[in-house]
Design a protein around this motif. Structure first.
Motif, PDB file in Angstrom:
ATOM      1  N   ILE A 176       0.842  -1.204   0.000  1.00  0.00           N
ATOM      2  CA  ILE A 176       0.000   0.000   0.000  1.00  0.00           C
ATOM      3  C   ILE A 176       0.875   1.252   0.000  1.00  0.00           C
ATOM      4  O   ILE A 176       0.607   2.210  -0.737  1.00  0.00           O
ATOM      5  N   THR A 177       1.934   1.244   0.778  1.00  0.00           N
ATOM      6  CA  THR A 177       2.854   2.389   0.816  1.00  0.00           C
ATOM      7  C   THR A 177       3.473   2.630  -0.562  1.00  0.00           C
ATOM      8  O   THR A 177       3.569   3.776  -1.008  1.00  0.00           O
ATOM      9  N   ARG A 178       3.884   1.546  -1.231  1.00  0.00           N
ATOM     10  CA  ARG A 178       4.450   1.709  -2.584  1.00  0.00           C
ATOM     11  C   ARG A 178       3.433   2.336  -3.535  1.00  0.00           C
ATOM     12  O   ARG A 178       3.766   3.211  -4.327  1.00  0.00           O
ATOM     13  N   ILE A 179       2.178   1.888  -3.438  1.00  0.00           N
ATOM     14  CA  ILE A 179       1.123   2.428  -4.308  1.00  0.00           C
ATOM     15  C   ILE A 179       0.897   3.909  -3.997  1.00  0.00           C
ATOM     16  O   ILE A 179       0.817   4.745  -4.902  1.00  0.00           O
ATOM     17  N   LEU A 180       0.816   4.266  -2.728  1.00  0.00           N
ATOM     18  CA  LEU A 180       0.556   5.656  -2.358  1.00  0.00           C
ATOM     19  C   LEU A 180       1.700   6.593  -2.725  1.00  0.00           C
ATOM     20  O   LEU A 180       1.483   7.778  -2.973  1.00  0.00           O
ATOM     21  N   ARG A 181       2.902   6.081  -2.755  1.00  0.00           N
ATOM     22  CA  ARG A 181       4.067   6.910  -3.088  1.00  0.00           C
ATOM     23  C   ARG A 181       4.379   6.929  -4.594  1.00  0.00           C
ATOM     24  O   ARG A 181       5.286   7.668  -5.013  1.00  0.00           O
ATOM     25  N   ALA A 182       3.666   6.150  -5.344  1.00  0.00           N
ATOM     26  CA  ALA A 182       3.916   6.095  -6.794  1.00  0.00           C
ATOM     27  C   ALA A 182       3.648   7.463  -7.429  1.00  0.00           C
ATOM     28  O   ALA A 182       2.685   8.143  -7.076  1.00  0.00           O
ATOM     29  N   ALA A 183       4.519   7.839  -8.328  1.00  0.00           N
ATOM     30  CA  ALA A 183       4.384   9.106  -9.036  1.00  0.00           C
ATOM     31  C   ALA A 183       4.120   8.830 -10.511  1.00  0.00           C
ATOM     32  O   ALA A 183       4.469   7.762 -11.025  1.00  0.00           O
ATOM     33  N   PRO A 184       3.518   9.790 -11.197  1.00  0.00           N
ATOM     34  CA  PRO A 184       3.269   9.616 -12.632  1.00  0.00           C
ATOM     35  C   PRO A 184       4.571   9.283 -13.361  1.00  0.00           C
ATOM     36  O   PRO A 184       5.617   9.848 -13.071  1.00  0.00           O
ATOM     37  N   GLY A 185       4.483   8.337 -14.257  1.00  0.00           N
ATOM     38  CA  GLY A 185       5.642   7.977 -15.075  1.00  0.00           C
ATOM     39  C   GLY A 185       6.583   6.969 -14.418  1.00  0.00           C
ATOM     40  O   GLY A 185       7.556   6.549 -15.051  1.00  0.00           O
ATOM     41  N   GLU A 186       6.337   6.542 -13.201  1.00  0.00           N
ATOM     42  CA  GLU A 186       7.202   5.559 -12.543  1.00  0.00           C
ATOM     43  C   GLU A 186       6.959   4.140 -13.010  1.00  0.00           C
ATOM     44  O   GLU A 186       7.824   3.305 -12.884  1.00  0.00           O
ATOM     45  N   ILE A 187       5.777   3.894 -13.492  1.00  0.00           N
ATOM     46  CA  ILE A 187       5.415   2.511 -13.798  1.00  0.00           C
ATOM     47  C   ILE A 187       5.542   2.226 -15.269  1.00  0.00           C
ATOM     48  O   ILE A 187       5.347   2.978 -16.121  1.00  0.00           O
TER      49      ILE A 187
END
Length: 114
Positions: free
Chosen positions: A103-114
């Motif tokens: 969940i922390t990884r998802i919440l910290r994800a920024a546009p263009g990271e994936i």
């Protein structure tokens, strides 16, 4: 103390009870007080949720119990972890840590990271 308490995340009450009892045997009211203390007032467990959970955990073999005098000399049912309860706490803690990390990884994800 924080300004406001928060509801428990669905499915976490059993884990919090098991962890609290891993620290020391307690009676039902003491478990609720200890959860509130450790969470610094964020989690307040009402008796309508706590006591059915204790009965269920005891029925499922996660808890041992015995009647004895409380700190104010009243008869109270004290709960402690059984071996099965210690194993379940270990398993649930591992699963919780995996889930919260995801969940922390998802919440910290920024546009263009994936």
């Amino acid at each position: 103390m924080p300004d406001k308490s928060a509801p428990l995340v669905q499915g976490t009450l059993d884990m919090l009870i098991l962890k609290t009892l891993a620290l020391e045997p307690l009676h039902g009211y003491g478990i609720g007080v200890r959860i509130e203390q450790i969470s610094e007032g964020i989690f307040q467990v009402n008796a309508g949720s706590l006591f059915p959970a204790l009965r269920r955990l005891e029925r499922d073999g996660m808890l041992n119990s015995e009647w004895r005098a409380s700190e104010n000399n009243r008869r109270a049912k004290y709960y402690s972890l059984s071996a099965a309860g210690r194993k379940r706490l270990k398993d649930e803690t591992r699963d919780w840590e995996k889930q919260t990390a995801a969940i922390t990884r998802i919440l910290r994800a920024a546009p263009g990271e994936i």
